[in-house]
Scaffold this motif. Structure first.
Motif, PDB file in Angstrom:
ATOM      1  N   VAL A 160       0.956  -1.206  -0.074  1.00 21.29           N
ATOM      2  CA  VAL A 160       0.056   0.047  -0.065  1.00 21.29           C
ATOM      3  C   VAL A 160       1.029   1.005   0.037  1.00 21.29           C
ATOM      4  O   VAL A 160       0.755   2.140  -0.668  1.00 21.29           O
ATOM      5  N   VAL A 161       1.839   1.325   0.800  1.00 21.86           N
ATOM      6  CA  VAL A 161       2.682   2.496   0.804  1.00 21.86           C
ATOM      7  C   VAL A 161       3.644   2.669  -0.414  1.00 21.86           C
ATOM      8  O   VAL A 161       3.564   3.801  -0.810  1.00 21.86           O
ATOM      9  N   LEU A 162       4.015   1.481  -1.030  1.00 23.90           N
ATOM     10  CA  LEU A 162       4.749   1.619  -2.251  1.00 23.90           C
ATOM     11  C   LEU A 162       3.676   2.228  -3.499  1.00 23.90           C
ATOM     12  O   LEU A 162       3.953   3.144  -4.370  1.00 23.90           O
ATOM     13  N   ALA A 163       2.502   1.625  -3.405  1.00 16.11           N
ATOM     14  CA  ALA A 163       1.580   2.183  -4.441  1.00 16.11           C
ATOM     15  C   ALA A 163       0.979   3.586  -4.178  1.00 16.11           C
ATOM     16  O   ALA A 163       1.009   4.241  -5.204  1.00 16.11           O
ATOM     17  N   MET A 164       0.799   4.145  -3.048  1.00 19.58           N
ATOM     18  CA  MET A 164       0.694   5.334  -2.726  1.00 19.58           C
ATOM     19  C   MET A 164       1.638   6.285  -3.121  1.00 19.58           C
ATOM     20  O   MET A 164       1.733   7.575  -3.703  1.00 19.58           O
ATOM     21  N   ALA A 165       3.271   5.921  -2.798  1.00 14.77           N
ATOM     22  CA  ALA A 165       4.206   6.781  -3.302  1.00 14.77           C
ATOM     23  C   ALA A 165       4.026   6.847  -4.793  1.00 14.77           C
ATOM     24  O   ALA A 165       4.426   7.991  -5.568  1.00 14.77           O
ATOM     25  N   LEU A 166       3.863   5.882  -5.568  1.00 15.92           N
ATOM     26  CA  LEU A 166       3.939   5.834  -7.259  1.00 15.92           C
ATOM     27  C   LEU A 166       2.812   6.601  -7.542  1.00 15.92           C
ATOM     28  O   LEU A 166       2.938   7.357  -8.599  1.00 15.92           O
ATOM     29  N   TRP A 167       1.690   6.600  -7.027  1.00 17.14           N
ATOM     30  CA  TRP A 167       0.613   7.741  -7.317  1.00 17.14           C
ATOM     31  C   TRP A 167       0.813   8.928  -7.388  1.00 17.14           C
ATOM     32  O   TRP A 167       0.336   9.779  -7.971  1.00 17.14           O
ATOM     33  N   ALA A 168       1.595   9.458  -6.208  1.00 12.85           N
ATOM     34  CA  ALA A 168       2.173  10.786  -6.175  1.00 12.85           C
ATOM     35  C   ALA A 168       2.981  11.185  -7.150  1.00 12.85           C
ATOM     36  O   ALA A 168       2.919  12.179  -7.884  1.00 12.85           O
ATOM     37  N   VAL A 169       3.865  10.222  -7.662  1.00 16.99           N
ATOM     38  CA  VAL A 169       4.818  10.522  -8.821  1.00 16.99           C
ATOM     39  C   VAL A 169       3.944  10.569 -10.145  1.00 16.99           C
ATOM     40  O   VAL A 169       4.355  11.343 -10.993  1.00 16.99           O
ATOM     41  N   ILE A 170       3.108   9.870 -10.259  1.00 12.06           N
ATOM     42  CA  ILE A 170       2.208   9.798 -11.415  1.00 12.06           C
ATOM     43  C   ILE A 170       1.693  11.219 -11.474  1.00 12.06           C
ATOM     44  O   ILE A 170       1.549  11.808 -12.395  1.00 12.06           O
ATOM     45  N   GLN A 183      -8.306  -8.739 -20.543  1.00  9.12           N
ATOM     46  CA  GLN A 183      -6.769  -8.935 -20.709  1.00  9.12           C
ATOM     47  C   GLN A 183      -6.375  -7.523 -20.851  1.00  9.12           C
ATOM     48  O   GLN A 183      -4.884  -7.373 -20.495  1.00  9.12           O
ATOM     49  N   VAL A 184      -6.992  -6.532 -21.482  1.00  4.16           N
ATOM     50  CA  VAL A 184      -6.343  -5.119 -21.593  1.00  4.16           C
ATOM     51  C   VAL A 184      -6.690  -4.423 -20.483  1.00  4.16           C
ATOM     52  O   VAL A 184      -5.951  -3.674 -20.038  1.00  4.16           O
ATOM     53  N   GLY A 185      -7.728  -4.598 -19.839  1.00  2.00           N
ATOM     54  CA  GLY A 185      -8.135  -3.818 -18.835  1.00  2.00           C
ATOM     55  C   GLY A 185      -7.364  -4.078 -17.531  1.00  2.00           C
ATOM     56  O   GLY A 185      -6.937  -3.114 -16.749  1.00  2.00           O
ATOM     57  N   LYS A 186      -6.617  -5.128 -17.134  1.00  2.00           N
ATOM     58  CA  LYS A 186      -5.787  -5.092 -16.164  1.00  2.00           C
ATOM     59  C   LYS A 186      -4.475  -4.490 -16.195  1.00  2.00           C
ATOM     60  O   LYS A 186      -4.004  -4.293 -15.193  1.00  2.00           O
ATOM     61  N   PHE A 187      -4.263  -3.906 -17.356  1.00  2.00           N
ATOM     62  CA  PHE A 187      -3.032  -2.931 -17.185  1.00  2.00           C
ATOM     63  C   PHE A 187      -3.571  -1.344 -17.022  1.00  2.00           C
ATOM     64  O   PHE A 187      -2.554  -0.794 -17.081  1.00  2.00           O
ATOM     65  N   LEU A 188      -4.832  -1.134 -16.910  1.00  2.46           N
ATOM     66  CA  LEU A 188      -5.133   0.198 -16.257  1.00  2.46           C
ATOM     67  C   LEU A 188      -4.416   0.438 -15.052  1.00  2.46           C
ATOM     68  O   LEU A 188      -3.993  -0.213 -14.340  1.00  2.46           O
ATOM     69  N   PRO A 189      -4.108   1.765 -14.743  1.00  4.44           N
ATOM     70  CA  PRO A 189      -3.124   2.167 -13.600  1.00  4.44           C
ATOM     71  C   PRO A 189      -4.303   1.686 -12.523  1.00  4.44           C
ATOM     72  O   PRO A 189      -3.263   1.149 -11.661  1.00  4.44           O
ATOM     73  N   GLY A 190      -5.243   1.919 -12.352  1.00  2.46           N
ATOM     74  CA  GLY A 190      -6.121   1.342 -10.965  1.00  2.46           C
ATOM     75  C   GLY A 190      -5.962   0.176 -10.971  1.00  2.46           C
ATOM     76  O   GLY A 190      -5.666  -0.646  -9.794  1.00  2.46           O
ATOM     77  N   ALA A 236      -3.680  -1.950 -12.100  1.00  2.07           N
ATOM     78  CA  ALA A 236      -2.219  -2.392 -11.634  1.00  2.07           C
ATOM     79  C   ALA A 236      -2.050  -2.135 -10.140  1.00  2.07           C
ATOM     80  O   ALA A 236      -1.317  -2.798  -9.681  1.00  2.07           O
ATOM     81  N   SER A 237      -2.437  -0.975  -9.649  1.00  2.86           N
ATOM     82  CA  SER A 237      -2.497  -0.656  -8.158  1.00  2.86           C
ATOM     83  C   SER A 237      -2.857  -1.735  -7.520  1.00  2.86           C
ATOM     84  O   SER A 237      -2.630  -1.900  -6.511  1.00  2.86           O
ATOM     85  N   TRP A 252       3.752  -8.068  -8.169  1.00  3.76           N
ATOM     86  CA  TRP A 252       5.050  -7.544  -8.687  1.00  3.76           C
ATOM     87  C   TRP A 252       4.759  -6.865 -10.233  1.00  3.76           C
ATOM     88  O   TRP A 252       5.380  -5.943 -10.637  1.00  3.76           O
ATOM     89  N   GLN A 253       3.878  -7.732 -11.033  1.00  2.00           N
ATOM     90  CA  GLN A 253       3.669  -7.234 -12.314  1.00  2.00           C
ATOM     91  C   GLN A 253       2.907  -5.897 -12.230  1.00  2.00           C
ATOM     92  O   GLN A 253       3.219  -4.810 -12.962  1.00  2.00           O
ATOM     93  N   GLY A 254       2.023  -5.909 -11.366  1.00  4.07           N
ATOM     94  CA  GLY A 254       1.112  -4.448 -11.213  1.00  4.07           C
ATOM     95  C   GLY A 254       2.114  -3.357 -10.724  1.00  4.07           C
ATOM     96  O   GLY A 254       1.969  -2.357 -11.230  1.00  4.07           O
ATOM     97  N   GLY A 255       3.334  -3.710  -9.950  1.00  7.23           N
ATOM     98  CA  GLY A 255       3.973  -2.800  -9.514  1.00  7.23           C
ATOM     99  C   GLY A 255       4.903  -2.145 -10.478  1.00  7.23           C
ATOM    100  O   GLY A 255       5.173  -0.728 -10.778  1.00  7.23           O
ATOM    101  N   LEU A 256       5.236  -3.290 -11.453  1.00  6.47           N
ATOM    102  CA  LEU A 256       6.110  -2.861 -12.709  1.00  6.47           C
ATOM    103  C   LEU A 256       5.199  -1.988 -13.569  1.00  6.47           C
ATOM    104  O   LEU A 256       5.789  -0.978 -14.036  1.00  6.47           O
TER     105      LEU A 256
END
Length: 272
Positions: free
Chosen positions: A159-169, A210-217, A219-220, A245-249
């Motif tokens: 959760v902490v990592l995801a929130m950090a990445l959202w701030a960068v986005i 299969q495409v929708g799983k790559f949307l930002p939300g 992936a988060s 880990w794929q979602g994180g990438l």
């Protein structure tokens, strides 16, 4: 670079924006997590007995409640990042910044790094809201809050990592769309309306899922490993989820792409 980082921290912490958003986020997440914990904790058996109701096992309740920190809270670090960057253009603070640090790339990297840290802090506070309020309510309704489970704290770290990445986005979006009002409208519209509709629409068929799983939300949610939106599905949709880990990438890749586009466009333009 050290001076640039110090300057970015000073810009962020000397205004009220960061802690006002933080307080609103804490209250919002605490309310929703408490509502979910109380509702499914106290009425879980009755809801499960109704045809068509979400089937939530006892072991799924803690991750469902705790993941509200990102599933509904990610919009706050996203807005923070966007506002922190667009404010530079609105109030023309980039001019003295670039005069003091002519290497614009270094300035952007420093800003992204500071917002990564700020997003991580938002993640910690979001967890205080979701776990601090959700866990006692789960216990009061006779359910295990799973605070002694290592999987719970692994989820918290993600959760902490995801929130950090959202701030960068958010910072990348702000450097790409420099108008503050336009950036916030785009962020809120996409986060609250466009992407939820896309995720719902792509879940209808297997090939679109299969495409929708790559949307930002999506992936988060995959990075965190749980989400109120995916765990409350009725089973009629074709929900596809990446590995954590794929979602994180994917989320990190989106952050890098948006930041790079912002740098190549408005960040390199002349400022006054």
């Amino acid at each position: 670079m050290i001076n640039a980082i110090r300057a970015e921290f000073a810009k962020l912490l000397t205004v009220r924006l960061w802690w006002v958003l933080l307080l609103v986020m804490f209250g919002y997440i605490g309310f929703v997590s408490g509502l979910l914990a109380g509702l499914f904790g106290a009425l879980g058996d009755q809801l499960s007995a109704q045809q068509g109701s979400p089937q939530i096992a006892d072991a799924q309740l803690p991750p469902l409640v705790y993941s509200t920190a990102t599933s509904i809270g990610y919009v706050f670090p996203l807005i923070l990042g966007a506002l922190a960057t667009t404010a530079e253009f609105r109030y023309q603070t980039l001019t003295p910044t670039f005069l003091a640090t002519p290497r614009r790339g270094a300035v952007l990297v420093a800003k992204l790094g500071v917002l990564f840290v700020a997003g991580a802090m938002y993640g910690v506070v979001a967890l205080v809201g979701s776990i601090g309020i959700g866990a006692p309510l789960l216990g009061l309704t006779g359910h295990d809050a799973a605070l002694g489970d290592s999987a719970t704290w692994s989820l918290a770290a993600r959760v902490v990592l995801a929130m950090a990445l959202w701030a960068v986005i958010g910072a990348g979006v702000g450097s790409l769309i420099t108008n503050q009002v336009a950036a916030i409208v785009v962020v809120i519209a996409f986060a609250q309306f466009v992407e939820p509709l896309l995720r719902l629409g792509t879940s209808i068929w297997d090939w679109t899922a299969q495409v929708g799983k790559f949307l930002p939300g999506a992936a988060s949610d995959a990075l965190v490993g749980a989400s109120v939106f995916t765990m409350l599905g009725t089973g009629t949709s074709q929900v596809q989820v990446l590995e954590w880990w794929q979602g994180g990438l994917v989320l990190a890749g989106i952050a890098a792409i948006v930041a790079a586009l912002g740098y190549l466009t408005s960040w390199r333009h002349d400022v006054t």
